[in-house]
Structures are given as structure tokens and as C-alpha cells.
Design a protein around this motif. Structure first.
Motif, short mmCIF file in Angstrom:
data_model
loop_
_atom_site.label_atom_id
_atom_site.label_comp_id
_atom_site.label_asym_id
_atom_site.label_seq_id
_atom_site.Cartn_x
_atom_site.Cartn_y
_atom_site.Cartn_z
N LEU A 317 -6.83 10.71 -7.61
CA LEU A 317 -6.20 11.87 -6.97
C LEU A 317 -5.79 11.46 -5.57
CD1 LEU A 317 -5.63 14.96 -7.27
CD2 LEU A 317 -7.84 15.33 -6.15
N ILE A 318 -4.50 11.57 -5.25
CA ILE A 318 -4.02 11.11 -3.95
C ILE A 318 -3.20 12.19 -3.27
CG2 ILE A 318 -4.06 8.64 -4.45
CD1 ILE A 318 -1.17 8.76 -5.24
N ASP A 319 -3.32 12.24 -1.95
CA ASP A 319 -2.48 13.09 -1.09
C ASP A 319 -1.56 12.16 -0.31
OD1 ASP A 319 -3.66 15.49 -1.87
OD2 ASP A 319 -5.33 15.20 -0.47
N LEU A 320 -0.25 12.43 -0.39
CA LEU A 320 0.77 11.52 0.14
C LEU A 320 1.48 12.11 1.34
CD1 LEU A 320 2.39 10.69 -3.30
CD2 LEU A 320 0.72 9.29 -2.09
N ARG A 321 1.87 11.20 2.25
CA ARG A 321 2.69 11.60 3.38
C ARG A 321 4.10 11.98 2.93
NH1 ARG A 321 0.05 7.22 6.12
NH2 ARG A 321 -1.04 7.94 7.99
N ALA A 322 4.62 11.26 1.95
CA ALA A 322 6.01 11.44 1.54
C ALA A 322 6.07 11.54 0.03
CB ALA A 322 6.85 10.26 2.05
N GLY A 323 7.30 11.57 -0.53
CA GLY A 323 7.48 11.70 -1.96
C GLY A 323 7.09 10.43 -2.69
N LEU A 324 7.18 10.47 -3.99
CA LEU A 324 6.73 9.36 -4.82
C LEU A 324 7.56 8.10 -4.65
CD1 LEU A 324 5.79 11.04 -8.20
CD2 LEU A 324 4.28 9.86 -6.63
N GLY A 325 8.77 8.22 -4.10
CA GLY A 325 9.62 7.05 -3.99
C GLY A 325 9.22 6.08 -2.90
N ALA A 326 8.23 6.44 -2.08
CA ALA A 326 7.89 5.63 -0.90
C ALA A 326 7.42 4.23 -1.28
CB ALA A 326 6.83 6.35 -0.07
N ASP A 327 6.43 4.13 -2.14
CA ASP A 327 5.87 2.82 -2.50
C ASP A 327 5.07 2.99 -3.79
OD1 ASP A 327 4.60 0.41 -2.77
OD2 ASP A 327 4.14 0.20 -0.64
N PRO A 328 5.71 2.81 -4.96
CA PRO A 328 5.00 3.02 -6.24
C PRO A 328 3.74 2.16 -6.38
CG PRO A 328 7.36 2.86 -6.60
CD PRO A 328 7.13 2.50 -5.15
N ALA A 329 3.78 0.92 -5.92
CA ALA A 329 2.61 0.04 -6.06
C ALA A 329 1.43 0.59 -5.27
CB ALA A 329 2.95 -1.37 -5.59
N ARG A 330 1.67 1.04 -4.03
CA ARG A 330 0.59 1.60 -3.22
C ARG A 330 0.01 2.85 -3.88
NH1 ARG A 330 0.88 0.68 2.49
NH2 ARG A 330 0.51 -1.54 2.80
N LYS A 360 2.42 -5.00 -20.10
CA LYS A 360 1.26 -5.88 -20.15
C LYS A 360 1.66 -7.31 -20.52
CE LYS A 360 -3.53 -5.00 -21.33
NZ LYS A 360 -4.43 -4.09 -22.06
N LYS A 361 2.78 -7.43 -21.21
CA LYS A 361 3.23 -8.74 -21.68
C LYS A 361 4.04 -9.49 -20.63
CE LYS A 361 3.45 -6.83 -26.35
NZ LYS A 361 4.33 -6.44 -27.48
N ARG A 362 4.38 -8.81 -19.52
CA ARG A 362 5.18 -9.45 -18.48
C ARG A 362 4.34 -10.46 -17.71
NH1 ARG A 362 9.48 -6.06 -16.88
NH2 ARG A 362 10.24 -4.98 -18.75
N ALA A 363 4.95 -11.54 -17.29
CA ALA A 363 4.26 -12.53 -16.45
C ALA A 363 3.98 -11.95 -15.08
CB ALA A 363 5.10 -13.80 -16.34
N ALA A 364 4.91 -11.15 -14.56
CA ALA A 364 4.74 -10.50 -13.25
C ALA A 364 5.59 -9.25 -13.24
CB ALA A 364 5.15 -11.45 -12.13
N LEU A 365 5.06 -8.18 -12.62
CA LEU A 365 5.81 -6.93 -12.55
C LEU A 365 6.80 -6.96 -11.39
CD1 LEU A 365 3.21 -4.10 -13.29
CD2 LEU A 365 4.57 -5.45 -14.87
N GLN A 366 7.96 -6.40 -11.64
CA GLN A 366 8.97 -6.23 -10.60
C GLN A 366 8.84 -4.82 -10.01
OE1 GLN A 366 10.75 -8.99 -9.81
NE2 GLN A 366 9.54 -9.96 -11.43
N ALA A 371 7.44 1.40 -10.68
CA ALA A 371 7.92 2.77 -10.77
C ALA A 371 7.73 3.32 -12.19
CB ALA A 371 9.39 2.85 -10.36
N ARG A 372 7.98 2.47 -13.20
CA ARG A 372 7.78 2.89 -14.59
C ARG A 372 6.31 3.18 -14.87
NH1 ARG A 372 9.84 -1.81 -18.03
NH2 ARG A 372 9.11 -0.52 -19.76
N LEU A 373 5.43 2.28 -14.41
CA LEU A 373 4.01 2.48 -14.63
C LEU A 373 3.51 3.74 -13.92
CD1 LEU A 373 1.47 1.38 -15.95
CD2 LEU A 373 1.09 -0.06 -13.94
N LEU A 374 4.05 4.00 -12.74
CA LEU A 374 3.68 5.20 -12.00
C LEU A 374 4.06 6.45 -12.79
CD1 LEU A 374 2.58 6.47 -9.38
CD2 LEU A 374 4.88 6.32 -8.45
N THR A 375 5.26 6.44 -13.37
CA THR A 375 5.71 7.57 -14.17
C THR A 375 4.82 7.77 -15.39
OG1 THR A 375 8.00 7.23 -13.47
CG2 THR A 375 7.66 8.51 -15.48
N LEU A 376 4.39 6.68 -16.01
CA LEU A 376 3.57 6.75 -17.21
C LEU A 376 2.16 7.26 -16.93
CD1 LEU A 376 4.67 3.39 -18.88
CD2 LEU A 376 5.21 5.69 -19.70
#
Length: 390
Positions: A317-330, A360-366, A371-376
Motif C-alpha cells: 500500500l503506497i501513498d504517492l506524491r504524483a500520479g502513476l506515471g512518475a516512476d513505475p519501477a519505484r 518472467k522470460k525476459r533477460a531484462a525488463l525495459q 509500466a505493464r507489470l505495474l498495471t497487472l
């Protein structure tokens, strides 16, 4: 004489102690205290049930010792204390189905129980005790909290009933926030991900008193009765044992909390669901906690983060300063991108869908993959209610 580097380290430690209000992952030893009120005449039955439980607990990994004490003033009052190498092994055991089965004989002869958990900060004694404490891990410094206790409940509803359940859970009247002179409900946030429901609550004062207060409120009781037909796990709220087992299984305790800044008018609350592979929930929660502890600075969009975990269910559960587009990885709890591979290895991506499994099959996430994982993983917000002046 204190050097500049020592002062810097001390300042950093003070800052961290103020920023982190709760975590079970610091390696400190744990002391668990269970207060028990036994039915009159059931003392021998209780003692026999405890001895059976004690023999089983002795083989649980991480368990060190325990004691059973009886009040010298009231024979119905008992105290059980146990010591654990650290909090995670205790939580893994106490949240397991094995534990639910183990304690059932105890509950048949007790009127009330209250569980308290403490990290060991200091201990005193003779030279032998001091030598032992040096070899065992103690909490290095007291934590500075914010006076708020965070807890959650989670359960699943029958597939196909999600829309109906969401409407029921969104439309109820808020319960009275004042519990007593020292306890108050501050906030309730309710989310869904597929057929999984998560209700996170924030309380000032006594959590157990607040939970009992909420359960007695007619508005809440009406909602609980209304969703009963849609629950995957049957329960009868008029049957004390049925209700106890349901809410024991539904408990989703907070295992880590970080506060990094003050909430503003534009703050957004988001919940993320991380289904873990069987037996890997605690490690997944620890990985997210390590990332939370490392993240800091004005560029971090996360103001507050609370990690809840039980078995293979992990929720952030997170409270954010800005919208979801700021930094999906964070927002996913991946301030250090090098830990992404481990996160994906711990996740049950099949539970999140084929899209997650392909990541999960990717060598490294871009960047787009984060953003996709965040949506999921993002849960749907059903309701977020604050008590007046909370």
C-alpha cells in the motif's frame, strides 16, 4: 573525539529511525506474549492442550523457548511467552494453516486471548547473560513511530461475483470512528484484484479494541452479512468459532512500513498485489522491504509504503506524491533495478495472467515492461475513507 564521518553515520541512523516506523526484517530477536483468560473449571484442560501444543512448537524452525505462567491472584488468567530467533519464522508459523489446527484445542477452553509481539532491544543479567546477549541479535536502536497501527484483512469471493461484492463494499455507511478515550479509527481503504479483497485499516490506540468495535457496528455487520453468500470460505458470524477461524485466516499483518514525507492535497493511494510462489511470500515481502529501506530523497514519488504479508499473499500500500506515471519501477518497490529478476522469480506470474508470465522470460525488463507489470499488479480502489480530523 567524534569524527565527521561518525557524526554523519549517527545523523543518518537518526534519520532512518525516524523514517522507518515498523519492520520485522532487521534480524532482532522476538518476544511474543500471549495473555489468556481461561473459562472457570477449564484450567486442567487448558494445561493439557498447552503441553501438546508446546511439544509441536518445539520443532518449528526459529523457535527458541517458551514459558507458561498462571496468575497468583486469578487462576483463570494465564501468560504464555515465547522467544524466537527473529520475527519472520514466527510470522510464517503463526500465519500457517498448521497453526490454525494446532491452537484449536486451546480455543475451546479460553474466554479471551491477546497477542503482543516485541523485538528485544536490551536485556540485563549477570556476566553469562551479557555474554549470551552479545552473541544474540538485539535491536540496535528504538524505532520512532507515528502513533498509527496498520493492519489488513484479505479474503476471496466466488468468481463472477466481483462486481456485486464491490458495490456492497462501496455503499456501506462508515462506522463510528471513536472507540474509546484512547483508540480511534483513522482510515479504511478497500481494494480488489480479481476476486481477492483487501481491507486496510489505520488505528490510533489499541488495534484489538478497534477491530472488536468495528465488528459490533450495525453498518459493518450488515455489510458482512450481505457478502456472506459470495465468500469462497464459508463462515457463520453467529458461530464464534466459525467467525474466529475466518478472521484468523483473513488477517494480513503489516510486516514493514516506511514514511518518507508529509502527505499533500494531491497525494494518491494505490495498492499493489504480489502473489508469491508457494512458500516464498515472506522472502518476497523482505525483498520489497529492502527496496523501501534503501529508497530516499526528494525525487522519490513514494511518501509512505506499507507491506502486508500472509502466506503467499503480499500487498504493498503506497501513498504517492504524483500520479502513476512518475516512476513505475519505484512504485513497484524496485528502486534497485538489479533486484527485478529476483522479484520475478518469487512472483507467481501465472496468477497475474499470461502478460506477466511473458515478462518472467525476459533477460531484462525495459521501462515499458515496468509500466505493464505495474498495471497487472495494481488493485482496484473500491473505497478510501478517513475519519473526521484523522
Amino acid at each position: 573525539m567524534t569524527t565527521t564521518s561518525e557524526r554523519a553515520v549517527a545523523s543518518r541512523m537518526r534519520q532512518m529511525s525516524q523514517r522507518i516506523s515498523q519492520s520485522v526484517f532487521d534480524g532482532s530477536r522476538l518476544r511474543v506474549v500471549l495473555l489468556v483468560d481461561v473459562h472457570e473449571g477449564a484450567q486442567q484442560q487448558f494445561l493439557e492442550a498447552y503441553e501438546q501444543l508446546c511439544n509441536q512448537v518445539a520443532s518449528v524452525p526459529g523457535h527458541v523457548s517458551d514459558q507458561l505462567c498462571q496468575s497468583i491472584e486469578n487462576p483463570s488468567q494465564w501468560l504464555i511467552t515465547s522467544e524466537w530467533e527473529s520475527a519472520p519464522p514466527f510470522l510464517t508459523w503463526v500465519n500457517s494453516e498448521e497453526h490454525v489446527r494446532m491452537v484449536q484445542p486451546l480455543h475451546s477452553c479460553v474466554r479471551d486471548t491477546r497477542s503482543l509481539r516485541f523485538h528485544v532491544v536490551r536485556e540485563t543479567g549477570g556476566p553469562a547473560a551479557e555474554a549470551a546477549s552479545g552473541a544474540r541479535r538485539l535491536q540496535t536502536a528504538p524505532r520512532i513511530g507515528d502513533g498509527v497501527i496498520r493492519h489488513a484483512l484479505t479474503f476471496t469471493v466466488k468468481p463472477g461475483s466481483e462486481e456485486t461484492v464491490a458495490k456492497i463494499l462501496a455503499d456501506y455507511a462508515s462506522p463510528e470512528p471513536r472507540v474509546d478515550d484512547t483508540t480511534r479509527l483513522c482510515r479504511t481503504s478497500l481494494f480488489m484484484h480479481g476476486n481477492r479483497v483487501v481491507r486496510a485499516i489505520e488505528v490510533r490506540g489499541d488495534l484489538l479494541a478497534a477491530l472488536r468495535h468495528v465488528a459490533r457496528q450495525p453498518e459493518v455487520r450488515a455489510v458482512e452479512e450481505a457478502i456472506n453468500p459470495y465468500l469462497e470460505q464459508d463462515r457463520d458470524l453467529d458461530d464464534q468459532e466459525s467467525a474466529r477461524v475466518f478472521f484468523t485466516r483473513a488477517a494480513l499483518p503489516a510486516v514493514h512500513h516506511v514514511t518518507a514525507g508529509q502527505e499533500g492535497a494531491d497525494t494518491e493511494r494505490v495498492a499493489l498485489y504480489y502473489p508469491a510462489l508457494e512458500g516464498r511470500g515472506m522472502r518476497l515481502a523482505e525483498l520489497l522491504a529492502q527496496q523501501d529501506a534503501a529508497a530516499d530523497g526528494p525525487d522519490n514519488p513514494v511518501l509512505r509504503s506499507t507491506i502486508f504479508q500472509r502466506d503467499d499473499v503480499v500487498v504493498r500500500l503506497i501513498d504517492l506524491r504524483a500520479g502513476l506515471g512518475a516512476d513505475p519501477a519505484r512504485m513497484l518497490g524496485l528502486g534497485d533495478h538489479t533486484r527485478t529478476a529476483e522479484l520475478l522469480e518469487l512472483l507467481d506470474t501465472d496468477a497475474l495472467g499470461a502478460d506477466a508470465s511473458s515478462l518472467k522470460k525476459r533477460a531484462a525488463l525495459q521501462e515499458g515492461d515496468f509500466a505493464r507489470l505495474l498495471t497487472l499488479t495494481r488493485m482496484d480502489l473500491i473505497t478510501d475513507r478517513r475519519a473526521p480530523a484523522a
